[in-house]
Enzyme design. Structure first.
Site, mmCIF file in Angstrom:
data_model
loop_
_atom_site.group_PDB
_atom_site.id
_atom_site.type_symbol
_atom_site.label_atom_id
_atom_site.label_comp_id
_atom_site.label_asym_id
_atom_site.label_seq_id
_atom_site.Cartn_x
_atom_site.Cartn_y
_atom_site.Cartn_z
ATOM 1 N N ALA A 1 0.810 -1.214 0.000
ATOM 2 C CA ALA A 1 0.000 0.000 0.000
ATOM 3 C C ALA A 1 0.844 1.266 0.000
ATOM 4 C CB ALA A 1 -0.941 0.015 1.208
ATOM 5 N N LYS A 2 2.128 1.143 0.341
ATOM 6 C CA LYS A 2 3.086 2.247 0.300
ATOM 7 C C LYS A 2 2.563 3.503 1.001
ATOM 8 C CE LYS A 2 5.321 0.591 -3.921
ATOM 9 N NZ LYS A 2 4.413 -0.520 -4.276
ATOM 10 N N ARG A 3 2.056 3.317 2.209
ATOM 11 C CA ARG A 3 1.523 4.441 2.964
ATOM 12 C C ARG A 3 2.655 5.227 3.623
ATOM 13 N NH1 ARG A 3 -2.526 2.955 0.206
ATOM 14 N NH2 ARG A 3 -4.572 2.701 1.171
#
Length: 279
Positions: A98-100
């Site tokens: 999700a590369k938050r």
């Protein structure tokens, strides 16, 4: 209350028993089409269920790409929740891609969404972005530690655009990527057999001997398969850290669907090639 087993220890065990391979669940519209599925929620669910049924009981890590589920709104997220739960129940570790990355209470909310064991999207690990400062990831680090989960932090990504940020140098002369790797090594200090905080390092980047990749944590290596890297490239790219590499393959495996046999055979070939390359 019993402390949860750390993600790093669980990952090391899974890699040693199932082979060091991560397979992405990336339901691109083109892949759905290739499988004879419509680009809708029904196609998304069929694609995801088939991939989980074929691979979750045999590969170390499955990595759903959140964006391909989110594009269908709440119904797509519901499919993602089911995909995560079923993959974990079958024995795979789930890495949510999700590369938050954010600050303060917003980062805490992202951590709660993916790293709270009581939540419907709880995953064994999460990809995160450090470009608001590594320290801004503290809520995710704390949540992961409490849950026995892990993080994979973007460091040296395979996309060419990443160089302008990741290889830029700060006032101390260190590159951004080197600083991220240093923070990870500090976060993993003393962990055995493997730390729970890893880096994302592209397998397509060639010689990385200028960077200290020995962070005592896993190195997620995208780029195997469709992007051009092969398992045989891993020792030259990762050097002495190659044993801690988790090669990530998506289209290279998924294009062999929709049959479970095709998916399983392809994943097994990649896993065997990785074992042969890194020992």
């Amino acid at each position: 209350m019993t402390e949860p087993e750390p993600f790093g220890a669980r990952l090391r065990s899974a890699m040693d028993t199932r082979g060091p391979l991560c397979v992405g669940i990336d339901p691109h519209a083109s892949l759905l089409h290739d499988w004879g599925l419509d680009d809708d929620v029904a196609g998304l669910e069929r694609f995801s269920r088939t991939t989980v049924e074929a691979l979750a009981d045999r590969v170390a890590v499955l990595k759903p790409q959140s964006a391909f589920f989110e594009r269908f709104g709440s119904r797509g997220v519901a499919v993602l929740e089911k995909t995560v739960a079923e993959a974990r129940a079958a024995g795979a570790l789930v890495l949510m891609d999700a590369k938050r990355g954010d600050i303060g209470s917003t980062m805490s909310a992202y951590a709660a969404a993916f790293l709270d064991p009581a939540g419907p999207l709880f995953s064994d690990a999460l990809t995160v972005s450090p470009y608001l400062g590594f320290g801004a990831l503290a809520p995710a680090v704390e949540a992961a530690t409490a849950a026995g989960a892990g993080l994979f932090v973007l460091a040296l990504t395979s996309n060419p655009e990443g160089r302008e940020v990741q290889r830029a140098a700060g006032a101390d002369g260190a590159t951004v990527a080197a600083t991220v790797l240093r923070h990870l090594a500090e976060s993993n200090a003393g962990a055995r057999p493997l730390g729970s905080f890893g880096a994302v390092v592209g397998a397509t980047l060639g010689d990385l001997s200028a960077f200290e990749l020995g962070v005592n944590g896993p190195l997620l290596a995208p780029g195997i398969g469709a992007q051009g890297a092969t398992p045989a490239d891993l020792p030259a790219v990762f050097g002495s850290a190659a044993r801690n590499v988790v090669p990530s393959v998506s289209r290279g495996v998924l294009r062999h669907g929709p049959t479970t046999t095709g998916l399983r055979d392809s994943a097994a070939r990649f896993a065997d090639q990785v074992r042969e390359a890194v020992g």
